[in-house]
Write an enzyme that holds these catalytic residues in place. Sequence first.
Site, PDB file in Angstrom:
ATOM      1  N   HIS A  16      40.625  44.366 -24.513  1.00 41.84           N
ATOM      2  CA  HIS A  16      41.242  44.566 -25.769  1.00 41.84           C
ATOM      3  C   HIS A  16      40.319  45.463 -26.513  1.00 41.84           C
ATOM      4  O   HIS A  16      39.344  46.280 -25.981  1.00 41.84           O
ATOM      5  CB  HIS A  16      41.244  43.287 -26.609  1.00 41.84           C
ATOM      6  CG  HIS A  16      39.986  42.446 -26.547  1.00 41.84           C
ATOM      7  ND1 HIS A  16      39.000  43.038 -27.448  1.00 41.84           N
ATOM      8  CD2 HIS A  16      39.770  41.348 -26.016  1.00 41.84           C
ATOM      9  CE1 HIS A  16      38.046  41.901 -27.420  1.00 41.84           C
ATOM     10  NE2 HIS A  16      38.266  40.994 -26.460  1.00 41.84           N
ATOM     11  N   HIS A  19      36.125  45.540 -26.074  1.00 43.76           N
ATOM     12  CA  HIS A  19      35.874  46.003 -24.814  1.00 43.76           C
ATOM     13  C   HIS A  19      35.899  47.680 -24.741  1.00 43.76           C
ATOM     14  O   HIS A  19      35.252  48.300 -24.396  1.00 43.76           O
ATOM     15  CB  HIS A  19      36.805  45.520 -23.571  1.00 43.76           C
ATOM     16  CG  HIS A  19      36.729  44.248 -23.426  1.00 43.76           C
ATOM     17  ND1 HIS A  19      37.915  43.326 -23.622  1.00 43.76           N
ATOM     18  CD2 HIS A  19      35.704  43.394 -23.070  1.00 43.76           C
ATOM     19  CE1 HIS A  19      37.567  42.022 -23.447  1.00 43.76           C
ATOM     20  NE2 HIS A  19      36.353  41.923 -23.178  1.00 43.76           N
ATOM     21  N   CYS A 124      30.118  25.818 -22.126  1.00 41.05           N
ATOM     22  CA  CYS A 124      31.323  26.445 -22.556  1.00 41.05           C
ATOM     23  C   CYS A 124      31.747  27.428 -21.187  1.00 41.05           C
ATOM     24  O   CYS A 124      30.782  28.127 -20.903  1.00 41.05           O
ATOM     25  CB  CYS A 124      30.876  27.268 -23.596  1.00 41.05           C
ATOM     26  SG  CYS A 124      32.235  28.297 -24.183  1.00 41.05           S
ATOM     27  N   LYS A 298      35.357  37.277 -34.843  1.00 43.36           N
ATOM     28  CA  LYS A 298      35.013  38.380 -33.936  1.00 43.36           C
ATOM     29  C   LYS A 298      36.412  38.296 -32.996  1.00 43.36           C
ATOM     30  O   LYS A 298      37.030  37.495 -32.652  1.00 43.36           O
ATOM     31  CB  LYS A 298      34.003  37.744 -32.854  1.00 43.36           C
ATOM     32  CG  LYS A 298      33.868  38.495 -31.702  1.00 43.36           C
ATOM     33  CD  LYS A 298      32.961  37.730 -30.438  1.00 43.36           C
ATOM     34  CE  LYS A 298      32.891  38.715 -29.444  1.00 43.36           C
ATOM     35  NZ  LYS A 298      32.547  37.961 -28.280  1.00 43.36           N
ATOM     36  N   LYS A 301      39.719  36.835 -27.190  1.00 42.41           N
ATOM     37  CA  LYS A 301      41.213  36.305 -26.561  1.00 42.41           C
ATOM     38  C   LYS A 301      41.450  34.846 -27.209  1.00 42.41           C
ATOM     39  O   LYS A 301      42.135  34.426 -27.725  1.00 42.41           O
ATOM     40  CB  LYS A 301      41.172  36.166 -25.125  1.00 42.41           C
ATOM     41  CG  LYS A 301      42.423  36.404 -24.522  1.00 42.41           C
ATOM     42  CD  LYS A 301      42.455  36.254 -23.146  1.00 42.41           C
ATOM     43  CE  LYS A 301      43.712  35.601 -22.697  1.00 42.41           C
ATOM     44  NZ  LYS A 301      43.375  34.494 -21.926  1.00 42.41           N
TER      45      LYS A 301
END
Length: 498
Positions: A16, A19, A124, A298, A301
């Site tokens: 996205h 990046h 995570c 931020k 996704k």
Amino acid sequence: MFYVTTPIYYPNAPPHLGHAYTTIYADVLARYHRLIGDDTFFMTGNDEHGLKLQRAAEKKGIHPQQLVDEMEKIYRNYWRMLDISYDHFIRTTHDYHMEVVKHAISKLYDKGLIYKASYAGWYCADCEKYYSPGEYVEIDGKPYCPIHRKPLEFLEEETYYFKLSEFEDYMIKLLSGKDIVYPRSYALEVLNKIKAEGLRDVSIARPKERVWWGVEVPFDKNYTVYVWFDALLNYISGIGYLRDMERFNKYWSSVHHVIGKDILWFHTAIWFSVLKALEIEPPRKLIVHAFLLNRGLKMGKSAGNVIPIEALVERYHGSDGVRYILMRIFNHTKDVPVSNQLFDNIYNSELADNYGNLVRRIGVLVLKKLKGEVSGEDIDEELSRSITSTVEKYNKAMENYDVSTAINTVAELLRKANAYINNVKPWEKQEPRREMYSLIETLYAATTMLHPIIPGATSRVFKAFNTDLVNPKEIQPGMNDYYHVSEAPILFKKVKTR
Ligand code: ME8
């Protein structure tokens, strides 16, 4: 010599705008260094192993290998769409890379830097990272990822540890001394964390029964290598570590890693220690940038607020608009909130008006008034001085990795050229030779300096003016004593503000 890398991205989804932000920036540095004559190597690629990818493939009901193969094509397409001039696209499933991973973990094992013990903690999978109390956030008494705002999973397993704690003194010395991390505030941030909490050993393997999609640990086939240890090694495997040490040594001495601040810890505490353990010099520079924010968070996704790259490429009629906008707002320390209005403004006022319209006006005037021929004359003194000082400031900014300042200095020069044309009104003169030469020389300098940022549009200008690029360090007023203008291109169509 200039070796520049981007992070290798997780191909669980297409890239996205975040990046693109990193990748375009690295591309601009690479293009600039090629122009000034450095032997340049620019590498990007994908981080294809680990739990995150394993789960993404599971969800789609396909093998992870199939997923990462498909995603490689998608990533390459996006980078083509954005004119990214990488020299190598690395994938962590390449054999040569996996060889390096096996070699590296074995070397640490042989040195006694790896031991087995049990681990329990909160994980995570989006970060591929354990969080300790104090690092995670608590919502309704339950631990959540501070970055992805998702509940953490509790994991308990026998694993292999890397003795990171042995490198505490080394890290403190390295971060307080040598100027590796840019901007320096990030080095201090890591330093403070190490001083406050110490460097704790990290788990470096995963039991295969849970994470089977990874490089097998050479000394225990029931385990795979932790994805971050695997991924970081791409920076050395991609330039020939083990296979071609001469090439490796040549490029490593000038390595510049570009990363977002989210992965600062991995690229300092862990990466610098692993390199030390492998007896490899720390990188020359670690260049860190802050985040693009969308709707206050931020862009990412999991936050569900990504801006697709193709939407902007379409809106701004190609890659140059997107590249210019992102580099113009690029910030190393401050997060930048994005908005349509901000993007449209930069595109319309700076690219379409300040640059594009000037190109068009100069082209048309030279064709009309001088039959397309401009030859050397005395340049207007003020413009001449401006060219000289802009070139100096621009090169200094580029060498300091400060692309947005470099762009602003060129935009300032273009504003002066626009003021000059409005002032001297060449359209009212019969043969405005001196005026047009002064303008076209200024434009030539600006176009050369903008080339790493907007390679497509600037190449069109060079073609229309039948001239070519020079080393931006060598630009000076009176560079070319003749121009043959064959066309007055319209570079950027304005967009209607929403
Ligand atoms: O972390 N703003 O991959 P990743 C600015 N595979 N930059 C952003 C951004 C945003 N909102 N979102 C993403 C990984 N980025 C690991 C890296 S390297 C050995 C392994 C950029 O796909 C930024 O550069 O999550 C960030 O560091 C990177 O994408 C994370 O990409």
